[in-house]
Design an enzyme around this catalytic site. Sequence first.
Site, PDB file in Angstrom:
ATOM      1  CB  SER A   1     -35.295-117.096 -40.509  1.00 52.87           C
ATOM      2  OG  SER A   1     -34.759-117.179 -38.292  1.00 52.87           O
TER       3      SER A   1
ATOM      4  CE  LYS B   1     -36.987-125.439 -38.778  1.00 49.18           C
ATOM      5  NZ  LYS B   1     -36.568-124.449 -37.729  1.00 49.18           N
TER       6      LYS B   1
ATOM      7  CD  GLU C   1     -35.221-135.312 -38.208  1.00 43.64           C
ATOM      8  OE1 GLU C   1     -36.115-136.601 -38.773  1.00 43.64           O
ATOM      9  OE2 GLU C   1     -35.210-134.184 -38.726  1.00 43.64           O
TER      10      GLU C   1
HETATM   11  C1  LIG Z   1     -35.341-124.143 -37.256  1.00 43.95           C
HETATM   12  C2  LIG Z   1     -35.324-122.367 -37.805  1.00 43.95           C
HETATM   13  C3  LIG Z   1     -33.850-122.248 -38.398  1.00 43.95           C
HETATM   14  C4  LIG Z   1     -32.879-123.108 -37.449  1.00 43.95           C
HETATM   15  O1  LIG Z   1     -32.675-123.556 -39.446  1.00 43.95           O
HETATM   16  P1  LIG Z   1     -31.891-123.164 -40.655  1.00 43.95           P
HETATM   17  O2  LIG Z   1     -32.654-124.330 -41.768  1.00 43.95           O
HETATM   18  O3  LIG Z   1     -30.281-122.782 -40.316  1.00 43.95           O
HETATM   19  O4  LIG Z   1     -32.052-122.215 -41.487  1.00 43.95           O
HETATM   20  C5  LIG Z   1     -33.659-120.807 -38.303  1.00 43.95           C
HETATM   21  N1  LIG Z   1     -34.453-119.844 -37.623  1.00 43.95           N
HETATM   22  C6  LIG Z   1     -36.240-119.909 -37.374  1.00 43.95           C
HETATM   23  C7  LIG Z   1     -36.656-119.097 -37.342  1.00 43.95           C
HETATM   24  C8  LIG Z   1     -36.046-121.772 -37.484  1.00 43.95           C
HETATM   25  O5  LIG Z   1     -37.253-122.065 -37.010  1.00 43.95           O
END
Ligand SMILES: *Cc1c(COP(=O)(O)O)cnc(C)c1O
Length: 399
Positions: free
Chosen positions: A383, A94, A116
């Site tokens: 992610s 993010k 938000e």
């Molecule tokens: C917020 C988040 C997601 C989901 O958001 P996407 O916009 O689909 O990527 C996925 N993995 C992590 C670690 C997150 O914090």
Amino acid sequence: MSTQFLKMPDDQGYFGEYGGQIIPPELIKIMNEINDSYEQVSRSRAFQQELNDLYADYVGRPSPIYFAKRLSKQQAGASIYLKREDLNHTGAHKINHCLGEALLAKHMGKTKVLAETGAGQHGVALATACALVGIDCEIHMGEVDIEKEHPNVTKMKILGCKLVPVSRGTRTLKDAVDSAFEEYLKDPVHFLYAIGSVVGPHPFPKMVRDFQSIVGREARQQFQDKYGKLPDIVTACVGGGSNAIGIFTAFLNDDAVRLIGVEPAGKGLDTPDHAATLTLGTKGALHGFKCYNIQDQAGNPLPVYSIASGLDYPGVGPQHCYLKDLGRVEYETIDDKECLDAFMTLSRLEGIIPALESAHAVAYAMKIAKDSSAEKSILVNLSGRGDKDADFVAEYLAL
Ligand SMILES: *Cc1c(COP(=O)(O)O)cnc(C)c1O
């Protein structure tokens, strides 16, 4: 495949029939101004240089690609590789788009960035980026979520953002969106609403994708340099879709590379407790754009659920909807149980505690690795890291 993907979206913000600006005319004007400045600012050398320097020296990019040897061995099939977005500063992908949005706000001369947050992940990443860039940040969060997500609330306070508790309605994410949006409408000329994924009205799905596409550009080059080929499969979890589109974009024109997005099946696709938007959703408007979404007959969003709070969004980015219809990206699902199993397996075989969101993609990679030959390679976008989920999982599994 041709270069058709590179020009997406069109001038009105459509990816095929999805996306656009389904908002009042006054807001369309404001969104178009954001688009114009984005096009101008993002092409300037000063902006690009500043963002690239921050990616390198602040976020710690490029994030490595790691061959998960013991995890792969356990599946006795394909090799599984991880793109380590969990190693970024603040622990997830993010920060890539939050830095882009905060810098954009600064270059556009805005005085405040607003958003938000649900579980608090977007709030913390944005508050971090705003502290760094030196711009005011205001985060709206439902009172129920504030009670549940204590560590993130504390972090946001330390980082100096203004946290606005939302006491109306269900006191959760949905009401936080309305509250933050009302504040934004008080002065959209001087404020920037920073959306947390590849969703919302044009130009946000495009901007957030562009900021996240660094992930795929790095991964493609790193994989090619290290292994002399491209991966056979690239997979990522899909909530709103930002980490997935971030890694997919660089591979869209590589016909031989299969791209697979993984949605949360929650407690099962035959129950109401899932958030498998692309798998079971229908077309409609949500939060200012057209996409597949989980809705009732009248077009109202229905409650969605996932064990990973970052994935429980009733809609999904318009580019994913388009790529699904086109057949370029496949979308599959993983349920809570499979997710928890992958969470524990990756932790114990590799010493990497993944975010529950990311564990969906790991689970899917494990599942297909079993049935693939040893020469095949699967690249997973990891992610984020699972520090935020550790206590919850330990309690849930009674460890
Ligand atoms: C917020 C988040 C997601 C989901 O958001 P996407 O916009 O689909 O990527 C996925 N993995 C992590 C670690 C997150 O914090």
